[in-house]
Design an enzyme around this catalytic site. Structure first.
Site, PDB file in Angstrom:
ATOM      1  N   LYS A  57       6.451   1.846  17.307  1.00  0.00           N
ATOM      2  CA  LYS A  57       6.434   3.303  17.125  1.00  0.00           C
ATOM      3  C   LYS A  57       6.972   3.995  18.371  1.00  0.00           C
ATOM      4  O   LYS A  57       7.723   4.970  18.283  1.00  0.00           O
ATOM      5  CB  LYS A  57       5.007   3.763  16.815  1.00  0.00           C
ATOM      6  CG  LYS A  57       4.527   3.272  15.445  1.00  0.00           C
ATOM      7  CD  LYS A  57       3.030   3.426  15.265  1.00  0.00           C
ATOM      8  CE  LYS A  57       2.594   2.847  13.919  1.00  0.00           C
ATOM      9  NZ  LYS A  57       1.141   2.700  13.810  1.00  0.00           N
ATOM     10  N   ALA A  82       0.825  -1.216   0.000  1.00  0.00           N
ATOM     11  CA  ALA A  82       0.000   0.000   0.000  1.00  0.00           C
ATOM     12  C   ALA A  82       0.859   1.266   0.000  1.00  0.00           C
ATOM     13  O   ALA A  82       0.610   2.195  -0.775  1.00  0.00           O
ATOM     14  CB  ALA A  82      -0.930  -0.009   1.214  1.00  0.00           C
ATOM     15  N   THR A 130       9.373  -1.781   2.487  1.00  0.00           N
ATOM     16  CA  THR A 130       9.098  -3.229   2.567  1.00  0.00           C
ATOM     17  C   THR A 130       8.454  -3.505   3.934  1.00  0.00           C
ATOM     18  O   THR A 130       8.516  -2.665   4.831  1.00  0.00           O
ATOM     19  CB  THR A 130      10.393  -4.059   2.399  1.00  0.00           C
ATOM     20  OG1 THR A 130      11.271  -3.803   3.492  1.00  0.00           O
ATOM     21  CG2 THR A 130      11.085  -3.721   1.085  1.00  0.00           C
ATOM     22  N   VAL A 149       6.236   6.612  12.309  1.00  0.00           N
ATOM     23  CA  VAL A 149       5.471   6.926  13.523  1.00  0.00           C
ATOM     24  C   VAL A 149       4.250   7.761  13.173  1.00  0.00           C
ATOM     25  O   VAL A 149       4.372   8.922  12.791  1.00  0.00           O
ATOM     26  CB  VAL A 149       6.331   7.685  14.560  1.00  0.00           C
ATOM     27  CG1 VAL A 149       5.506   7.999  15.805  1.00  0.00           C
ATOM     28  CG2 VAL A 149       7.560   6.883  14.943  1.00  0.00           C
ATOM     29  N   GLY A 180      -2.396   3.918   6.251  1.00  0.00           N
ATOM     30  CA  GLY A 180      -2.980   4.054   4.920  1.00  0.00           C
ATOM     31  C   GLY A 180      -1.910   4.410   3.905  1.00  0.00           C
ATOM     32  O   GLY A 180      -0.920   5.063   4.238  1.00  0.00           O
ATOM     33  N   ASP A 202       2.709  -3.207  17.040  1.00  0.00           N
ATOM     34  CA  ASP A 202       2.866  -2.076  16.123  1.00  0.00           C
ATOM     35  C   ASP A 202       3.005  -0.758  16.897  1.00  0.00           C
ATOM     36  O   ASP A 202       3.913   0.037  16.637  1.00  0.00           O
ATOM     37  CB  ASP A 202       1.651  -2.038  15.188  1.00  0.00           C
ATOM     38  CG  ASP A 202       1.638  -0.807  14.317  1.00  0.00           C
ATOM     39  OD1 ASP A 202       2.480  -0.711  13.419  1.00  0.00           O
ATOM     40  OD2 ASP A 202       0.788   0.077  14.552  1.00  0.00           O
ATOM     41  N   LYS A 212       9.375   0.178   9.805  1.00  0.00           N
ATOM     42  CA  LYS A 212       9.767   0.502  11.186  1.00  0.00           C
ATOM     43  C   LYS A 212      10.941  -0.335  11.688  1.00  0.00           C
ATOM     44  O   LYS A 212      11.650   0.071  12.604  1.00  0.00           O
ATOM     45  CB  LYS A 212       8.568   0.272  12.122  1.00  0.00           C
ATOM     46  CG  LYS A 212       7.410   1.221  11.870  1.00  0.00           C
ATOM     47  CD  LYS A 212       6.270   0.966  12.831  1.00  0.00           C
ATOM     48  CE  LYS A 212       5.216   0.046  12.259  1.00  0.00           C
ATOM     49  NZ  LYS A 212       4.481   0.569  11.113  1.00  0.00           N
TER      50      LYS A 212
END
Lengths: 182, 317
Positions: free
Chosen positions: B205, B10, B77, B133, B298, B201, B106
């Protein structure tokens, strides 16, 4: 919380007080202890009745949070003593910070009242109210919300004690998020 | 600038698609199996169409994207933990060629931050990672502007999927499994939602934030205390609601370290965002608390942060 800050000189000012009593294990004793409070114009906030936790003398410790003006509070303590009720401690503004946590897990199976009295003992906080929600029956995880009153600045200590007890009983603690910029 | 885009998911696809609108040229695009490379600019729509129909973006080997002509490597990636490969090697390879690197992945900055910084020092290239982040939200650049020294703590809602689930559970009184299935139908949660609902996740961050804030001490995912929302019964949310509060998955970075877990917060505060929205609160020494809120995930949203980074890179006039 922090009632009466900066208004200490006004005699109509209502403060929060905590009274620790020890009651003889006899029917009607709790009512007898509460009467002087109500009759003298105190506003009852909460009553913690530690039935399962007797003193060495076999008495039942009771902790009462109430609101009253300083004059009325003095009258309440006098009335309690006059009625031969053992007053262990009577102080004002001892509890000025409030902490709310939600406990999640097998609360009922792990002896909820034991959990609560352990928390109260270990943390020195007073449990002001308590709500249990176990809509899915005993097999599923249930939740309990605890509102505790504590001395200012003791919050982190109390959360530490709760964490420890919860870990022992494999409960999870949903802690409040402290204010930013404290 | 000439961009080599690694990753055609995405975010990578959005970067490639939108690059021309920001005045950049995509000279390479690669996924894990293939690449398309052209020093004068690839045909992005053909490559992305081919990705849709054939599963590959071109006939070249993925490695050729890294060795081609470009100014900036956009590393998009999938995030991997531990060694953070292949992302980490992509970063060091581009830096060894004195290219700039902009990360959406990340892994390298969460798991191997000091190595990335060391490789950057030895290179003429610069590494930026705003997109790692909070998606579109300008979190890292705000921290840089304020100076990490003048920031005492950062906290916030950093995972849209978990926030969607919790806000639906609270609003509708529904159970976790029910809301998760709904989120999966809507495309808000992935088939395997572990990364989001277990707090990983959000923790990554926060670890990146901790690395940026604590210049010197390195943090990795292992240093974070992480708790997810999988086992949260709806009764817990009901009890919170009864008391004018709610429960959200909150990430915190402070002197006490990195912590992610469900927390009780007041129902109506800046922090209590609903749906997939994210928010970050930055506590500063001289300016109180700053709130940055917006879309934390997104394709086009995260690509916007990538372009913001590209715009910040040092470049010859």
């Amino acid at each position: 919380m922090c009632r009466g800050d900066g208004l200490m000189s006004e005699s109509e000012d209502v403060h929060a007080y905590t009274v620790r009593l020890e009651l003889t294990d006899r029917p009607g004793e709790l009512l007898r202890a509460l009467e002087p409070i109500a009759e003298t114009g105190g506003n009852l906030l909460s009553i913690f009745h530690e039935r399962g936790n007797l003193t060495p003398r076999g008495d039942i410790p009771v902790e009462v949070d109430l609101e009253a003006t300083p004059e009325r509070f003095e009258a309440i303590v006098d009335a309690l003593k006059a009625a031969d009720i053992t007053v262990i401690e009577a102080g004002s503004d001892r509890y000025s910070e409030e902490i709310v946590v939600v406990l999640v897990g097998h609360l009922v199976e792990t002896d909820l009242s034991h959990t609560l009295s352990r928390i109260q003992e270990a943390s020195g906080a007073s449990i002001k109210d308590f709500a249990l929600s176990a809509p899915e029956g005993e097999d599923a995880a249930s939740s309990a919300r605890l509102r505790m009153a504590t001395e200012a600045g003791k919050g982190e200590e109390i959360l530490g004690a709760i964490r420890e007890i919860a870990a022992e009983k494999e409960l999870s603690v949903i802690e409040p998020l402290g204010e930013v910029g404290r | 600038m000439k961009l080599a885009v690694l990753g055609a998911g995405a975010v990578g696809a959005s970067v490639a698609e939108l690059a021309s609108q920001y005045g950049h040229t995509v000279t390479a695009l690669a996924d894990s199996q293939s690449a398309v490379v052209d020093p004068d600019g690839i045909d992005v729509s053909t490559a992305l169409e081919r990705k849709q129909t054939e599963g590959t973006v071109g006939d070249a080997e993925p490695d050729e994207a890294l060795s081609g002509t470009y100014d900036v490597l956009v590393e998009a990636t999938p995030t991997t933990l531990g060694e953070a490969e292949p992302g980490f090697s992509h970063v060091t390879e581009a830096l060894s060629q004195d290219k700039h690197v902009v990360l959406a992945n990340k892994g390298p900055v969460a798991e191997r931050y000091s190595e990335v910084r060391k490789a950057e020092e030895a290179s003429d290239g610069t590494v930026l990672f705003e997109a790692t982040v909070g998606g579109a939200m300008p979190v890292l650049s705000t921290i840089a502007d304020f100076d990490a020294d003048k920031i005492t703590a950062v906290r916030g809602v950093l995972n849209g999927t978990a926030n969607f689930i919790l806000s639906r559970m609270a609003a509708e009184g529904l159970g976790y499994e029910h809301v998760l299935a709904e989120a999966q139908d809507l495309g808000v949660a992935e088939t395997d939602p572990s990364f989001d609902v277990d707090g990983t996740d959000a923790a990554l961050k926060c670890v990146i934030l901790a690395n940026v804030l604590s210049e010197g001490t390195e943090f990795t995912l292992e240093d974070a205390v992480v708790e997810g929302i999988r086992d949260l019964p709806s009764s817990a949310l009901d009890l919170a609601t009864e008391d004018g509060k709610t429960i959200r998955l909150i990430g915190e970075v402070s002197d006490d370290g990195v912590r992610v877990g469900p927390r009780l917060i007041e129902e109506n505060t800046a922090l209590t965002v609903t749906g997939t929205r994210n928010i970050v609160q930055i506590e500063t020494t001289h300016a109180g608390v700053l709130n940055i809120s917006g879309r934390g995930a997104g394709g086009p949203e995260t690509a916007s942060a990538v372009f913001a980074d590209i715009g910040r890179l040092p470049h010859e006039e």
